[in-house]
Structure formats: C-alpha cells, structure tokens
Scaffold this active site. Structure first.
Site, short mmCIF file in Angstrom:
data_model
loop_
_atom_site.label_atom_id
_atom_site.label_comp_id
_atom_site.label_asym_id
_atom_site.label_seq_id
_atom_site.Cartn_x
_atom_site.Cartn_y
_atom_site.Cartn_z
CE LYS A 66 -4.07 1.94 0.37
NZ LYS A 66 -3.80 2.73 -0.84
CE LYS A 90 3.26 6.91 6.87
NZ LYS A 90 2.96 7.92 5.84
CE LYS A 102 4.61 7.42 -1.35
NZ LYS A 102 3.82 7.73 -0.16
CB THR A 186 -3.36 13.18 6.57
OG1 THR A 186 -3.49 12.23 5.52
CG2 THR A 186 -1.91 13.29 7.01
CG ASN A 217 -4.26 18.72 0.00
OD1 ASN A 217 -5.05 19.63 -0.22
ND2 ASN A 217 -3.75 17.95 -0.93
#
Ligand code: NAD
Length: 423
Positions: A66, A90, A102, A186, A217
C-alpha cells in the site's frame, strides 16, 4: 545521506534497541520487488515522449502493498524505495493489515495538458498492471497526484481486467468509490494523537501556540482543526514564505486568501483581516524564520529534510509533529532529542491518511459506504492505540518516539513473518 540510507539507519537503530532477529532486520532492509517502466505517451503536438515510472513493493508480510504514487520531476528510485519502506512501518505502527509500497513517475505534471496527464496515467497502469490489484498492491495519491488521477487509474485497470475493480486504488473521488473523510483524514489522525499527548501533559489549547510549515492539504486542514479546538495558530508558510502573528490568526481566512492569491506571501496585504485576534500583530517571514519561531508546537507538513543539522539547534518549539514524510533528518533527530524536544514521528502522526485508505478498500470490497462520522469513529481508536503502543515502547526502552514507533512496527511485522513460516 540518501532517504533510503536514512530508512536503513532507522531500522538498524530500532533493531539494536529491541534486539531484533538479524534475519527479520535483513528482510525489512531488502524491498521485495522493484519495477521500473518506460511509459510512451502521445503528446498533444503529435510527438511521442517516454516517461520513466517506478513501483516499489517493499513488503507484504502484514497485507497487500500500500502506498501512493508521486508525480515529480526529481523523483527517483531511491526516494520511492525509502517511501515504500516507511509505508510498511507506518501501517504496522497503527496495526492495520497492509504492507508497504510506493510509486512514482519522473514528470512535472504542471507542464502537461489534462489529456497528456490522463494518457500518462493510463499508460502507467498498463505498464504496472501485472503487479497491482485490490488484494495485491493498492496505490493512492501522493505529491501531485489527485482523486481525478486515481479515478483514471481505477477505470483503466478495470477495463484491462474486464470487470469493476475500483478497489485497485484509493483516494478516488466520492462518485467513483472514494471514502468520505479521506481529504481530512491525515490531519484528523494527527489531531487524535496530539489530543492524547496534550491530555498527558496537561496542555491547555488556549495557551498553546502552533506554527505550521506547509499550508497545503495536510497542514491547512490541521490548522483549521486545531483552531476549532482553541489552539492559537501563530504561524504558517508555503513554499514562497510565511506569516507570523503574535496572538494567532484565523486559518480559514488564510486558506481563503491563499485560494484567491495563490500564496501565503501574497496575503500580506490582508493581514488585518487575517488576524482578528485581540492584540495580535502580524509580519511576513522567510521559510527559515518560520521554523525558528517561538512556539509550543511546530507542525512540519511540507517536504522531506526540512529540519536538518544546520537548523535543528535553532528550533524553539517544545514539540514537533511530523505530518510530512521524513521532514527531519537523522542528524537533526539526535540534536532535537538531546535538547528534549519531543518529535511525534511521521509514521505515527500522519498514519490517519493510510488508515482511511484502508477503510476505502473495505468499503469498495463490500460495496457499502460509510458516513463521515462512522469513518472518524473507526479512525479514533486506531490512532489512540497506535500512540499508546508507541508510548509504551518509548518508556520500556527509554528511547525516542520515532525509535519506539519502529520497534512497535518491527515487532508486529516479525509476528507476521513467523506466522507465514518465512523464518
Ligand atoms: P500539498 O502539496 O497540499 O502541501 C504542501 C505544502 O507545503 C504546499 O503549500 C507547499 O507550498 C508547501 N511547501 C513546499 N515547500 C515548502 C517549504 N520549503 N517551506 C514551507 N512550505 C513549503 O501536500 P500535502 O498533501 O499537504 O502533503 C504534505 C506532506 O504530507 C507530504 O510530505 C506528504 O507526503 C505528507 N502526507 C500527506 C498526506 C495526505 O493525506 N495529504 C498523507 C500522509 C503524508
């Protein structure tokens, strides 16, 4: 030191602290698969251009790979590899069943027309089709990639596979299977962690001054959420410069002004409008000055390597929260730890984003969609448990929160590796 060398060093440090099996450490230091592709794109002028793309699958011991896809002219394999390893760590810090991956394409998307960007994205999907999939590897947005780009990704993949497989990516628009709450997840996750820290330290929001580097963001939303809880937002910056107000400013007004005038710097004419707080006076600052501003909490929400050997000693904040990935270099980390400045590391502080991405995968898989309050009710305990696990390891091993976050993640990944009979 390259970003991937940083990551290897961080794994090494945690492995020593927890006396990790060297074979587990070695597995985490070797990405499982690295794919490099060449993507042909027909440009608007009729010419054919080739773009280099990557997908790194670091580990899938805890679940499918992911991690986001970055479109940037300077992206390279080393950077993507480091980011993929951080994703493995993470996801396991907050205990969600995902591994790390990634992707990236070497391109400045601002130089492409919308049509070229769409053809590039669809070409990238064709090039990496065989390594991704809703239960295999699920990309997401990252720097310069948007929900629209994710929609193109899902559409192209579904066409290639001959069925609706929108769960191949997350961060899609709501109309195409995205999750409610993803846009602020986030920052919200960071706030949940900060709430825990604030309670344990008896912090009073009204007396707590916050500075935010990177008013995009993640950082812009964090400013709004914290202001709503009564924190004083006294400084913010973007790539062009920053603003500092003695008694705080209204982040909604700054965000609105940034939309109208494109940069924080261009908002200086509106300073009076921004700072309605009594007794507050504002001034423009450089990006360096912003980091050195007197405050209680410094939120790093811009890019990698922002706090380094050259400026770590000048930081006046009592605590740093890393919403960006890798904003503090290992050298700076050591300097900050020596000065007693608490750093809430990226792999915990910004994990709310990937957690809601996981929620999107779950919603896509069973076709039922959750309301925003349900998303945040499910996010809260995951972030709080992540914090508690990290804090417990920091106390147990007398180490920094970053080291403790690595220890937490590596212990969980080791469990998965053994369950699967790999060691
Ligand atoms: P963004 O592009 O919306 O915002 C980044 C902001 O940082 C922009 O306003 C930019 O102008 C500013 N900036 C760039 N260089 C700067 C500098 N030197 N000084 C001050 N400001 C600077 O991106 P974002 O989505 O908010 O992501 C920011 C960071 O957070 C990235 O590291 C990203 O990987 C990380 N992150 C984001 C999410 C998410 O859900 N958005 C999730 C996890 C991690």
């Amino acid at each position: 030191m390259s970003l991937f060398e940083n990551t290897l060093k961080q794994i090494e440090k945690a492995a020593t602290i927890m006396n990790l099996d060297p074979n587990v450490k070695a597995l985490m230091q070797h990405p499982q698969r690295i794919v490099e592709v060449s993507i042909p794109v027909k440009m608007d002028d009729g010419s054919l251009r080739f773009f280099k793309g990557f997908r790194v699958q670091h580990s899938n011991y805890a679940g499918p790979y992911k991690g986001g896809i970055r479109y940037h002219q300077d992206v390279d394999m080393g950077e993507v590899t480091a980011l993929s390893a951080w994703m493995s760590i993470k996801c396991s810090v907050v205990g969600i069943p995902l591994g790390g991956g990634k992707g990236g394409i070497v391109v400045n998307p601002k130089e492409l027309s919308v049509g070229e960007l769409e053809r590039l994205t669809r070409g990238y999907v064709r090039a990496i089709q065989y390594v991704v999939g809703p239960t295999k590897d699920v990309p997401a947005p990252d720097v310069n990639t948007t929900p629209q780009i994710m929609d193109w990704f899902a559409d192209e993949y579904s066409k290639l596979e001959g069925k609706d497989l929108k769960g191949v990516v997350t961060g899609k628009t709501l109309e195409h299977g995205g999750s409610k709450g993803r846009g602020i997840a986030t920052a919200q996750g960071g706030v949940y962690v900060l709430n825990e820290v604030a309670t344990s330290q008896g912090m009073v929001p009204a007396n707590t001054k916050v500075v935010i580097q990177g008013f995009g963001n993640a950082g812009g939303v964090m400013a709004q959420l914290l202001a709503a809880k009564g924190y004083q937002i006294v400084g913010a910056s973007d790539s062009q410069g920053g603003i500092v107000c003695t008694h705080g400013f209204n982040p909604d007004a700054l965000l609105q002004c940034k939309v109208e005038k494109s940069t924080v710097k261009n908002c200086h004419l509106d300073m009076e409008k921004l700072s309605t707080m009594e007794g507050s006076s504002c001034k423009m600052v450089t990006n360096e000055e912003l980091l050195e501003t007197e405050c209680d909490i410094l939120i790093l929400a811009a890019l990698e390597n922002q706090v380094h050997e050259g400026n770590a000693d000048k930081i006046k904040a009592k605590m740093i929260i890393e919403l960006a990935n890798g904003p503090t270099t290992p050298e700076a980390d050591e300097m900050l730890a020596k000065r007693g400045i608490m750093v809430i590391p990226d792999i915990l502080a910004n994990a709310g984003g990937v957690t809601v991405s996981w929620f999107e995968m779950l919603q896509n898989a069973d076709g039922k969609y959750w309301e925003e309050n349900e998303v945040f009710e499910k996010l809260l305990p995951i972030m709080v448990d992540g914090w508690k696990a990290v804090k417990a390891n920091a106390d147990k091993y007398s180490c920094t929160l970053r080291e403790a976050a690595y220890v937490t993640a590596l212990a969980r990944i080791e469990g998965k590796i053994r369950e699967q009979g790999i060691l």
